[in-house]
Design a protein around this motif. Structure first.
Motif, PDB file in Angstrom:
ATOM      1  N   ALA A  58       0.629  -1.201   0.048  1.00  0.00           N
ATOM      2  CA  ALA A  58      -0.103  -0.137   0.025  1.00  0.00           C
ATOM      3  C   ALA A  58       0.934   1.112  -0.050  1.00  0.00           C
ATOM      4  CB  ALA A  58      -1.058  -0.059   1.205  1.00  0.00           C
ATOM      5  N   SER A  71       0.704   3.788  -3.351  1.00  0.00           N
ATOM      6  CA  SER A  71       0.412   5.293  -2.846  1.00  0.00           C
ATOM      7  C   SER A  71       1.140   6.184  -3.075  1.00  0.00           C
ATOM      8  CB  SER A  71      -0.500   5.226  -1.620  1.00  0.00           C
ATOM      9  OG  SER A  71       0.355   4.805  -0.519  1.00  0.00           O
ATOM     10  N   ILE A  83       2.002   7.259  -6.360  1.00  0.00           N
ATOM     11  CA  ILE A  83       0.822   7.860  -7.042  1.00  0.00           C
ATOM     12  C   ILE A  83       0.845   9.231  -6.606  1.00  0.00           C
ATOM     13  CG2 ILE A  83      -1.510   8.352  -6.839  1.00  0.00           C
ATOM     14  CD1 ILE A  83      -1.878   5.193  -7.205  1.00  0.00           C
ATOM     15  N   VAL A 102      -5.673  12.416  -3.169  1.00  0.00           N
ATOM     16  CA  VAL A 102      -5.717  11.227  -3.948  1.00  0.00           C
ATOM     17  C   VAL A 102      -5.194   9.860  -3.239  1.00  0.00           C
ATOM     18  CG1 VAL A 102      -5.012  10.359  -6.342  1.00  0.00           C
ATOM     19  CG2 VAL A 102      -5.744  12.857  -5.905  1.00  0.00           C
ATOM     20  N   SER A 103      -3.961  10.047  -2.854  1.00  0.00           N
ATOM     21  CA  SER A 103      -3.013   8.946  -2.449  1.00  0.00           C
ATOM     22  C   SER A 103      -3.365   8.241  -1.049  1.00  0.00           C
ATOM     23  CB  SER A 103      -1.531   9.428  -2.514  1.00  0.00           C
ATOM     24  OG  SER A 103      -1.536  10.161  -1.404  1.00  0.00           O
ATOM     25  N   ILE A 153      -6.311   5.719  -1.471  1.00  0.00           N
ATOM     26  CA  ILE A 153      -5.805   4.589  -2.285  1.00  0.00           C
ATOM     27  C   ILE A 153      -4.961   3.729  -1.218  1.00  0.00           C
ATOM     28  CG2 ILE A 153      -4.034   3.883  -3.942  1.00  0.00           C
ATOM     29  CD1 ILE A 153      -4.997   6.381  -5.765  1.00  0.00           C
ATOM     30  N   ASP A 154      -4.101   4.299  -0.334  1.00  0.00           N
ATOM     31  CA  ASP A 154      -3.393   3.329   0.511  1.00  0.00           C
ATOM     32  C   ASP A 154      -4.286   2.811   1.451  1.00  0.00           C
ATOM     33  OD1 ASP A 154      -1.019   3.181   2.396  1.00  0.00           O
ATOM     34  OD2 ASP A 154      -2.450   4.355   3.771  1.00  0.00           O
ATOM     35  N   PHE A 211      -7.655   1.805   1.165  1.00  0.00           N
ATOM     36  CA  PHE A 211      -8.050   0.917   0.478  1.00  0.00           C
ATOM     37  C   PHE A 211      -7.121  -0.361   0.266  1.00  0.00           C
ATOM     38  CE2 PHE A 211      -9.803  -1.538  -3.094  1.00  0.00           C
ATOM     39  CZ  PHE A 211     -10.925  -1.692  -2.705  1.00  0.00           C
ATOM     40  N   ILE A 212      -6.211  -0.073  -0.188  1.00  0.00           N
ATOM     41  CA  ILE A 212      -5.173  -1.237  -0.657  1.00  0.00           C
ATOM     42  C   ILE A 212      -4.832  -2.051   0.607  1.00  0.00           C
ATOM     43  CG2 ILE A 212      -2.900  -1.833  -1.483  1.00  0.00           C
ATOM     44  CD1 ILE A 212      -3.314   0.422  -3.509  1.00  0.00           C
TER      45      ILE A 212
END
Length: 214
Positions: free
Chosen positions: A117, A121, A124, A151-152, A155-156, A158-159
């Protein structure tokens, strides 16, 4: 190169890698604040995104990318070393062997999820920061941190939650958590990461907006 610039490089790169390592260890413990449950590494991990932005600002995009990869490799080596040490036999007089192992023999699914993650992230984050700086360079510097983190960080979160608690546990003989539980962790992480982001954003002004000439 001046001593000041040398120390700047060491502090930015070293600080980033160290904070990533601390965050990965913290990620193995879950904490509850009110009704929100999050990995303990959330607090310091969010700071690494601002550190990455500071590093990017002072040293450039390629240094940021290299530092992200370095932190990922370092954390893999650290996790492997600690797991190996936990597996070694201890002498009878060392009464803390079981306790030591329960602390430092990091849960594989959490370690893999955390490292995956953070690398994805943060890479990104690097691209978003660079794009924002290129297109919106006339805007206040704190907006670079905010835009890249908005943004990042989700994502981090969720992963990490999906890998650590849903997808990877069955591979290591553990029971997977319901997807709804993982999504609850995602929401909690985003909430606290947002708070830490706001607090840490002024850190971008601690370094000059002029890349060091190497």
């Amino acid at each position: 190169m001046s001593k000041r610039n040398i120390w700047t490089i060491v502090l930015l790169v070293g600080g980033y890698v160290v904070c990533q390592a601390i965050a990965d260890i913290g990620a193995t413990k879950m904490v509850q604040i009110g009704t929100v449950v999050i990995p303990a590494g959330t607090f310091i991990f969010t700071i690494t995104f601002t550190l990455r932005d500071m590093l990017h600002k002072r040293l450039g995009k390629e240094w940021a990318r290299a530092s992200i990869i370095l932190a990922g490799v370092f954390n893999i080596l650290m996790a492997g070393y600690l797991a190996g040490m936990a597996a070694l036999p201890a002498p009878p007089f060392f009464g803390l062997n079981e306790a030591w192992g329960s602390i430092f023999a990091l849960v594989p699914s959490i370690v893999i999820a955390s490292i995956t993650a953070e690398v994805v992230s943060e890479l990104i984050d690097t691209e978003v920061y660079h794009l924002w700086k290129t297109k919106m360079g006339h805007w206040p510097q704190w907006t670079r941190v905010l835009a890249s983190n908005v943004v990042s960080l989700p994502i981090d979160s969720f992963i990490f939650a999906v890998l650590a608690f849903v997808l990877l546990p069955p591979l290591f003989g553990q029971e997977a958590a319901p997807l709804g539980v993982a999504m609850g962790l995602v929401v909690g992480q985003i909430l606290w990461k947002g708070i830490v982001t706001i607090v840490s954003m002024p850190g971008i002004y601690l370094v000059k907006d002029k890349p060091i000439e190497l």
